[in-house]
Design a protein around this motif. Structure first.
Motif, PDB file in Angstrom:
ATOM      1  N   ALA A  22       0.835  -1.199   0.000  1.00 13.74           N
ATOM      2  CA  ALA A  22       0.000   0.000   0.000  1.00 13.74           C
ATOM      3  C   ALA A  22       0.870   1.249   0.000  1.00 13.74           C
ATOM      4  N   GLU A  23       1.918   1.245   0.809  1.00  8.60           N
ATOM      5  CA  GLU A  23       2.803   2.410   0.914  1.00  8.60           C
ATOM      6  C   GLU A  23       3.528   2.691  -0.397  1.00  8.60           C
ATOM      7  N   LEU A  24       3.970   1.620  -1.076  1.00  9.04           N
ATOM      8  CA  LEU A  24       4.749   1.774  -2.307  1.00  9.04           C
ATOM      9  C   LEU A  24       3.869   1.858  -3.553  1.00  9.04           C
ATOM     10  N   ASN A  25       2.560   1.660  -3.368  1.00  3.25           N
ATOM     11  CA  ASN A  25       1.633   1.642  -4.504  1.00  3.25           C
ATOM     12  C   ASN A  25       2.035   0.569  -5.510  1.00  3.25           C
ATOM     13  N   GLY A  26       2.385  -0.584  -4.965  1.00  4.42           N
ATOM     14  CA  GLY A  26       2.785  -1.714  -5.800  1.00  4.42           C
ATOM     15  C   GLY A  26       4.288  -1.899  -5.785  1.00  4.42           C
ATOM     16  N   ALA A  27       4.723  -3.159  -5.845  1.00  7.69           N
ATOM     17  CA  ALA A  27       6.159  -3.434  -5.828  1.00  7.69           C
ATOM     18  C   ALA A  27       6.416  -4.856  -6.290  1.00  7.69           C
ATOM     19  N   LEU A  55      -6.376 -11.255  -3.012  1.00 13.03           N
ATOM     20  CA  LEU A  55      -6.063 -10.076  -2.212  1.00 13.03           C
ATOM     21  C   LEU A  55      -5.031  -9.181  -2.886  1.00 13.03           C
ATOM     22  N   VAL A  56      -4.242  -9.740  -3.794  1.00 13.60           N
ATOM     23  CA  VAL A  56      -3.331  -8.935  -4.597  1.00 13.60           C
ATOM     24  C   VAL A  56      -3.457  -9.369  -6.054  1.00 13.60           C
ATOM     25  N   VAL A  57      -3.040  -8.486  -6.940  1.00 13.42           N
ATOM     26  CA  VAL A  57      -3.013  -8.799  -8.374  1.00 13.42           C
ATOM     27  C   VAL A  57      -1.615  -8.528  -8.895  1.00 13.42           C
ATOM     28  N   LYS A  58      -1.233  -9.267  -9.923  1.00  9.98           N
ATOM     29  CA  LYS A  58       0.092  -9.103 -10.512  1.00  9.98           C
ATOM     30  C   LYS A  58      -0.023  -8.398 -11.851  1.00  9.98           C
ATOM     31  N   ASP A  59       0.800  -7.375 -12.038  1.00 13.95           N
ATOM     32  CA  ASP A  59       0.839  -6.620 -13.284  1.00 13.95           C
ATOM     33  C   ASP A  59       2.293  -6.559 -13.727  1.00 13.95           C
ATOM     34  N   GLY A  60       2.651  -7.405 -14.678  1.00 15.42           N
ATOM     35  CA  GLY A  60       4.056  -7.506 -15.066  1.00 15.42           C
ATOM     36  C   GLY A  60       4.864  -8.114 -13.932  1.00 15.42           C
ATOM     37  N   ASP A  61       5.889  -7.386 -13.479  1.00 13.19           N
ATOM     38  CA  ASP A  61       6.718  -7.865 -12.378  1.00 13.19           C
ATOM     39  C   ASP A  61       6.280  -7.317 -11.027  1.00 13.19           C
ATOM     40  N   LYS A  62       5.217  -6.524 -11.026  1.00 13.02           N
ATOM     41  CA  LYS A  62       4.788  -5.884  -9.783  1.00 13.02           C
ATOM     42  C   LYS A  62       3.479  -6.477  -9.266  1.00 13.02           C
ATOM     43  N   PHE A  63       3.363  -6.453  -7.950  1.00 18.02           N
ATOM     44  CA  PHE A  63       2.134  -6.855  -7.291  1.00 18.02           C
ATOM     45  C   PHE A  63       1.465  -5.609  -6.716  1.00 18.02           C
ATOM     46  N   HIS A  64       0.128  -5.601  -6.768  1.00 15.82           N
ATOM     47  CA  HIS A  64      -0.659  -4.492  -6.225  1.00 15.82           C
ATOM     48  C   HIS A  64      -1.777  -5.065  -5.363  1.00 15.82           C
ATOM     49  N   LEU A  65      -2.244  -4.256  -4.420  1.00 16.01           N
ATOM     50  CA  LEU A  65      -3.398  -4.681  -3.641  1.00 16.01           C
ATOM     51  C   LEU A  65      -4.608  -4.797  -4.558  1.00 16.01           C
ATOM     52  N   GLY A  66      -5.414  -5.830  -4.339  1.00 16.71           N
ATOM     53  CA  GLY A  66      -6.570  -6.069  -5.182  1.00 16.71           C
ATOM     54  C   GLY A  66      -7.808  -5.319  -4.720  1.00 16.71           C
ATOM     55  N   LEU A  67      -8.813  -5.330  -5.561  1.00 15.18           N
ATOM     56  CA  LEU A  67     -10.062  -4.627  -5.253  1.00 15.18           C
ATOM     57  C   LEU A  67     -10.837  -5.293  -4.115  1.00 15.18           C
TER      58      LEU A  67
END
Length: 253
Positions: A22-27, A55-67
C-alpha cells in the motif's frame, strides 16, 4: 492496543507485506525483499498465496493490492453507523461554509477518516477517506481524546508518542491535556495549523446518550479564511450543532 501472547510470525509477515504494498503503490518481489529485509523466497510465497486468495493482483513484475480490499473497506465503513447518520449533516456543513467537512473515528489509537464532503471552496488535502492520522495532531482527534478516559489517552500517547507534524503540534502531555480540558469546557476543538501549515479547523465530538464518544466532525479550510470570530463562533456553532444532531440520531438508531 492489545498484544498477542503468541503472535503468528507468518501472519505478521503477511500484514507487513500488505502495508508495504500500500505504501509503495505496488512493488516487485526484490523491492519488497529489500525494504522488509525478508528473503525473496518468503516474499514470493506470501504474495502468491495472497494472489490465490484474490487479495493482490500481478501486473508484469509488480504486485498491487486487489479490489477485494475496496470491498472490505466498503463493508467496514457501512458498519460504522456514524457514517450513514453523519453524512447528511457533514454535507450541509460543507455546503454552508464552502469548506471541507469531515467525519473521523478512532481505531487502535489513530484517527481514520470515514467521510469527507467538499464545499465550493474546499481545499484538496493530503488525506482522504481511509487515511490515518495521529489524534493529537488534529482537531477531530483532540475532540475525541477530550472525551476519552485519561487512562486510555495515556495508553495512546505511550504507543504512538506525541510526534510533531508542525511547529504548532502539541509535543508534551502537559500542553495536550491543558488543551483537552479547554475542549471539554467550550465544547469544540481547534486545529491551529497543528497537522498542516496553513490549515485550520474546528471540530466537535459526536457523543451518544450513554456518554460514549463515537467519533468527531469538523470543518477545515485555509487559515486565511478559517480564523477569528468566524472560526470560533459561527463555524464552531454549526459544527457543534451538527455533532449534536448526529449524536442524538445515533442514540436512537
Amino acid at each position: 492496543m492489545g498484544r498477542a501472547k503468541n503472535p503468528v510470525q507468518a501472519v505478521g509477515t503477511t500484514a507487513t507485506i500488505i502495508k508495504k504494498l500500500a505504501e509503495l503503490n505496488g512493488a516487485g518481489v526484490t523491492e519488497l525483499s529489500n525494504h522488509l529485509n525478508v528473503t525473496k523466497g518468503t516474499v514470493h510465497n506470501h504474495l502468491t498465496t495472497l494472489e490465490e486468495n484474490e487479495l493482490v493482483v500481478k501486473d508484469g513484475d509488480k504486485f498491487h493490492l486487489g479490489l477485494r480490499f475496496f470491498e472490505f473497506g466498503e463493508q467496514i465503513k457501512n458498519k460504522h453507523k456514524i457514517c450513514e447518520v453523519g453524512t447528511p449533516e457533514v454535507e450541509k456543513l460543507a455546503e454552508k461554509t464552502g469548506e471541507l467537512g469531515n467525519i473521523l473515528v478512532e481505531e487502535h489509537g489513530r484517527g481514520i477518516y470515514l467521510y469527507r464532503a467538499k464545499g465550493e471552496n474546499a481545499l484538496s488535502l493530503d488525506t482522504g477517506i481511509g487515511s490515518r492520522v495521529y489524534l493529537h495532531q488534529t482537531g477531530l482527534g483532540k475532540a475525541i481524546l477530550a472525551h476519552t478516559p485519561e487512562k486510555r489517552v495515556d495508553e495512546i500517547i505511550d504507543e504512538h508518542s506525541l510526534k510533531p507534524s508542525t511547529k504548532h503540534t502539541h509535543s508534551t502531555r502537559e500542553s495536550l491535556f491543558e488543551d483537552l480540558e479547554q475542549i471539554r469546557e467550550r465544547g469544540y476543538a481547534l486545529d491551529m495549523e497543528e497537522r498542516a501549515e496553513g490549515i485550520q479547523c474546528v471540530a466537535a465530538p459526536v457523543i451518544t446518550n450513554d456518554g460514549t464518544v463515537r467519533g468527531a466532525v469538523s470543518v477545515a479550510g485555509p487559515a486565511s479564511r478559517m480564523r477569528g470570530d468566524y472560526l470560533e463562533s459561527k463555524v464552531s456553532d454549526m459544527v457543534m450543532r451538527a455533532a449534536d444532531v448526529i449524536g442524538i440520531n445515533l442514540s436512537y438508531s
